[in-house]
Enzyme design. Structure first.
Site, short mmCIF file in Angstrom:
data_model
loop_
_atom_site.label_atom_id
_atom_site.label_comp_id
_atom_site.label_asym_id
_atom_site.label_seq_id
_atom_site.Cartn_x
_atom_site.Cartn_y
_atom_site.Cartn_z
N SER A 141 -3.67 -30.34 30.18
CA SER A 141 -3.66 -29.76 28.84
C SER A 141 -3.85 -30.88 27.81
O SER A 141 -3.49 -32.03 28.07
CB SER A 141 -2.33 -29.06 28.57
N SER A 154 5.17 -32.08 31.96
CA SER A 154 4.66 -31.61 33.25
C SER A 154 3.16 -31.84 33.37
O SER A 154 2.65 -32.13 34.46
CB SER A 154 4.98 -30.12 33.44
N LYS A 155 2.44 -31.70 32.26
CA LYS A 155 0.98 -31.84 32.31
C LYS A 155 0.54 -33.30 32.29
O LYS A 155 -0.43 -33.67 32.95
CB LYS A 155 0.34 -31.07 31.15
N TYR A 158 6.54 -28.78 28.82
CA TYR A 158 5.15 -28.50 29.20
C TYR A 158 4.32 -29.78 29.15
O TYR A 158 3.59 -30.11 30.09
CB TYR A 158 4.57 -27.45 28.26
N ALA A 159 4.45 -30.54 28.04
CA ALA A 159 3.69 -31.78 27.89
C ALA A 159 4.05 -32.77 28.99
O ALA A 159 3.17 -33.44 29.55
CB ALA A 159 3.98 -32.39 26.52
#
Lengths: 74, 256
Positions: B147, B163-164, B160-161
């Site tokens: 992402s 994990s990506k 999220y950041a």
């Protein structure tokens, strides 16, 4: 209500909040705080609200009544 | 004079595993790969959508595997079942992903651990199988859908950041491990793409917020097909000499 006020104080990063406090009076009442309330509604009240619905209330007490009503309806 | 030109994106004879295949980017990838001639093993936790998709895909055969990727320990068995079904794998596209938009102070450990499990740990658990000859016979490809949030910060997106962005480090190191077998490992970093995940975020935006987010993309929001086409480019012969890289497909989001 007492537990709710403590949770809201934590979300808003305040020592304490009162039922009649206007939410827009808190500098930390921003989009992220709204998301925290959405998550709290889900985990504690098992009620689903959109950020738009949360943003639509005026006071801490109004928010409590909204979440409580959602919990009963669910 | 022979004027024919082979399709450089041809995936005929290839067995491709696509996670998150029931919707969004995963679904578009599965559809495109099938159209390019691949046999696709579809993985998702939404069984009904998966089966409907498998029936609609051209070429084939294709297979459905219902699995919650948060069950990381079960992924080796999942891959073994997939290979037992349609033979050794040529490629893996990990498009499955979840997110929870919350300020860091309110993130509970169980929430971020689930995000890491599905988005990151599952990627490693799937891709490391490509090192095994009975799973992949070399010359394959792995694509992780990361992402732009892995490259540019966004308040409320820490889990999220995290994990990506981990996928980028994973891809670079795994690329070096699998290079001797000719298997390539890359990431695609999409901007905001019209998927169910974006639709869920949009429900909480008013018109001005939506316009503001769309304005961050000089070319507007993306479509799942934009990312699927990038995945096909990396997986097919066109990606022969690309490994350990991050392909940004974001409508110009990061150019600003």
């Amino acid at each position: 209500m007492d537990t709710f006020l403590k949770e809201m104080a934590d979300i808003l990063d305040e020592e304490s909040v009162r039922e009649n406090d206007r939410l827009d009076g808190f500098g930390s009442w921003d989009s992220l705080a709204v998301l925290s309330v959405v998550a709290m509604a889900d985990s504690r009240y098992h009620a689903t609200f959109s950020a738009r619905e949360i943003r639509g209330v005026a006071t801490v007490g109004d928010l409590y009544r909204l979440l409580s009503a959602g919990a009963k309806a669910g | 004079m022979d004027t024919s030109f082979p399709n450089p994106l041809d995936l005929a004879g290839r067995h491709c595993l696509v996670t998150g295949a029931a919707s969004g980017i995963g679904r578009a990838t599965a559809e495109l790969f099938a159209a390019l001639g691949a046999r696709v093993s579809l993985v998702d936790c939404n069984e009904a959508s998966l089966r409907a998709l498998a029936e609609a895909l051209p070429n084939g055969p294709h297979a459905c595997h219902v699995h919650d990727l948060a069950d990381v320990d079960g992924i080796d068995d999942l891959v073994r079942d997939i290979v037992a079904g349609l033979g050794p794998l040529h490629s893996v596209v990990h498009a499955a992903g979840i997110q929870s938009v919350l300020p860091a102070k309110d993130l509970k450990p169980e929430v971020w651990r689930r995000i890491l499990a599905v988005n990151t740990e599952a990627a490693l658990a799937l891709a490391r199988n490509m090192a095994r000859k009975r799973i992949c016979q070399g010359g394959g490809a792995v694509v992780f859908i990361s992402s732009v949030m892995a490259l540019a910060g966004s308040a409320g997106a820490v889990a999220y950041a995290m994990s990506k962005s981990a996928l980028h480090g994973l891809a670079r190191s795994l690329a070096l491990e699998l290079a001797p077998q000719g298997t390539r490992v890359n990431c695609i970093a999409p901007g905001f793409v019209r998927t169910p995940m974006l639709e869920r975020l949009e429900r909480d935006w008013d018109a001005s917020q939506r316009e503001a987010v769309e304005a961050l993309h000089p070319l507007g929001f993306g479509e799942p097909q934009d990312i699927a086409q990038a995945a096909a480019f990396l997986v097919a012969a066109t990606g022969r000499w690309i490994t350990g890289s991050v392909l940004v497909v974001d409508g110009g989001y990061l150019a600003k």
